[in-house]
Design an enzyme around this catalytic site. Structure first.
Site, PDB file in Angstrom:
ATOM      1  N   ARG A  59      36.453  21.016  34.281  1.00 20.72           N
ATOM      2  CA  ARG A  59      37.580  21.231  33.360  1.00 20.72           C
ATOM      3  C   ARG A  59      37.592  22.633  32.774  1.00 20.72           C
ATOM      4  O   ARG A  59      38.622  23.115  32.291  1.00 20.72           O
ATOM      5  CB  ARG A  59      37.621  20.138  32.289  1.00 20.72           C
ATOM      6  CG  ARG A  59      38.048  18.791  32.863  1.00 20.72           C
ATOM      7  CD  ARG A  59      38.050  17.701  31.816  1.00 20.72           C
ATOM      8  NE  ARG A  59      36.735  17.411  31.305  1.00 20.72           N
ATOM      9  CZ  ARG A  59      35.877  16.554  31.852  1.00 20.72           C
ATOM     10  NH1 ARG A  59      36.215  15.879  32.935  1.00 20.72           N
ATOM     11  NH2 ARG A  59      34.686  16.356  31.332  1.00 20.72           N
ATOM     12  N   GLU A  96      20.402  13.728  29.371  1.00 17.30           N
ATOM     13  CA  GLU A  96      19.830  12.610  28.617  1.00 17.30           C
ATOM     14  C   GLU A  96      18.925  11.776  29.544  1.00 17.30           C
ATOM     15  O   GLU A  96      17.814  11.403  29.178  1.00 17.30           O
ATOM     16  CB  GLU A  96      20.980  11.773  28.060  1.00 17.30           C
ATOM     17  CG  GLU A  96      20.552  10.837  26.969  1.00 17.30           C
ATOM     18  CD  GLU A  96      21.716  10.012  26.459  1.00 17.30           C
ATOM     19  OE1 GLU A  96      22.872  10.355  26.775  1.00 17.30           O
ATOM     20  OE2 GLU A  96      21.441   9.017  25.771  1.00 17.30           O
TER      21      GLU A  96
HETATM   22  P1  AMP Z   1      27.201  19.019  27.101  1.00 15.07           P
HETATM   23  O1  AMP Z   1      26.314  19.662  28.118  1.00 15.07           O
HETATM   24  O2  AMP Z   1      26.590  17.788  26.487  1.00 15.07           O
HETATM   25  O3  AMP Z   1      27.703  19.985  26.046  1.00 15.07           O
HETATM   26  O4  AMP Z   1      28.452  18.433  27.875  1.00 15.07           O
HETATM   27  C1  AMP Z   1      29.469  19.240  28.173  1.00 15.07           C
HETATM   28  C2  AMP Z   1      30.243  18.768  29.375  1.00 15.07           C
HETATM   29  O5  AMP Z   1      30.438  17.362  29.454  1.00 15.07           O
HETATM   30  C3  AMP Z   1      31.608  19.394  29.301  1.00 15.07           C
HETATM   31  O6  AMP Z   1      31.879  19.954  30.571  1.00 15.07           O
HETATM   32  C4  AMP Z   1      32.534  18.274  28.948  1.00 15.07           C
HETATM   33  O7  AMP Z   1      33.665  18.347  29.751  1.00 15.07           O
HETATM   34  C5  AMP Z   1      31.774  16.991  29.213  1.00 15.07           C
HETATM   35  N1  AMP Z   1      31.771  16.036  28.072  1.00 15.07           N
HETATM   36  C6  AMP Z   1      30.677  15.662  27.366  1.00 15.07           C
HETATM   37  N2  AMP Z   1      30.989  14.759  26.425  1.00 15.07           N
HETATM   38  C7  AMP Z   1      32.316  14.561  26.520  1.00 15.07           C
HETATM   39  C8  AMP Z   1      33.259  13.750  25.798  1.00 15.07           C
HETATM   40  N3  AMP Z   1      32.890  12.935  24.786  1.00 15.07           N
HETATM   41  N4  AMP Z   1      34.563  13.822  26.140  1.00 15.07           N
HETATM   42  C9  AMP Z   1      34.947  14.627  27.161  1.00 15.07           C
HETATM   43  N5  AMP Z   1      34.119  15.400  27.881  1.00 15.07           N
HETATM   44  C10 AMP Z   1      32.806  15.376  27.573  1.00 15.07           C
END
Ligand code: AMP
Length: 171
Positions: A59, A96
């Site tokens: 995205r 995780e």
């Molecule tokens: P992180 O590494 O945990 O910051 O996760 C980021 C990636 O996961 C991004 O590319 C987001 O598009 C996706 N992502 C994680 N949590 C969500 C959520 N609650 N809603 C939408 N996309 C999420």
């Protein structure tokens, strides 16, 4: 900004039970909201001397590519393992449960390039932190990391200490 916030749809238990997924497809489908989102980011970055925008799969591509066009920067994708055709730098980082690997073409960033990292959403920050390491490995300098949405309660900024972080909308 309220208009943008109202277009974000919460989808419960996707992709796993307990996760509330922030669905940005209604933002993209509405011409005015999508344009406004890119305009707000372009306003912030057009005078910052950004050479390259990194979009994080997948995205981050949707927001990063039109922004790159608007601010006269190149666009470079960071992708999941095995998707890029040429020689790559890669990084493996902790999730995780288990690990994930991201890759970038090894010649995509010129030494000393001023880079803006773009993704749709900042959650725990792991993906962005790994991407910043890849940029640095490639010789680029991360000027800032930009998101449409930031989930404050997941404290992604803590994993990105030393980086400038910007988000349009916070939950
Ligand atoms: P992180 O590494 O945990 O910051 O996760 C980021 C990636 O996961 C991004 O590319 C987001 O598009 C996706 N992502 C994680 N949590 C969500 C959520 N609650 N809603 C939408 N996309 C999420």
């Amino acid at each position: 900004m309220e208009e943008l916030k109202n277009k974000i749809r919460d989808v419960a238990d996707f992709p796993k039970p307990g996760i509330i997924f922030k669905d940005l497809t209604p933002v993209l489908a509405d011409v005015k909201t999508f344009q406004k989102t890119i305009d707000l980011l372009a306003k912030r970055y057009s005078e910052k001397g950004i050479d390259t925008i990194i979009g994080i799969e997948s995205r981050g591509f949707i927001f990063g590519a039109p922004l790159a066009y608007r601010i006269d920067a190149g666009f470079v994708p960071v992708r999941k393992k095995g998707k890029l055709p040429y020689k790559t730098h890669s990084i493996t980082y902790e999730l995780e449960y288990g690990t994930d690997t991201l890759e970038i073409h090894e010649d995509a960033i010129h030494a000393g390039s001023r880079v803006l990292v773009v993704d749709d959403l900042l959650a725990t920050g792991g993906t962005c932190a790994a991407t910043c390491q890849l940029v640095e490995k490639s010789g680029g300098k991360v000027i800032e990391c930009a998101f449409v949405v930031e989930l404050n309660f997941l404290k992604g900024r803590d994993k990105l200490k030393g980086q400038e972080i910007f988000s349009l909308i916070q939950f």
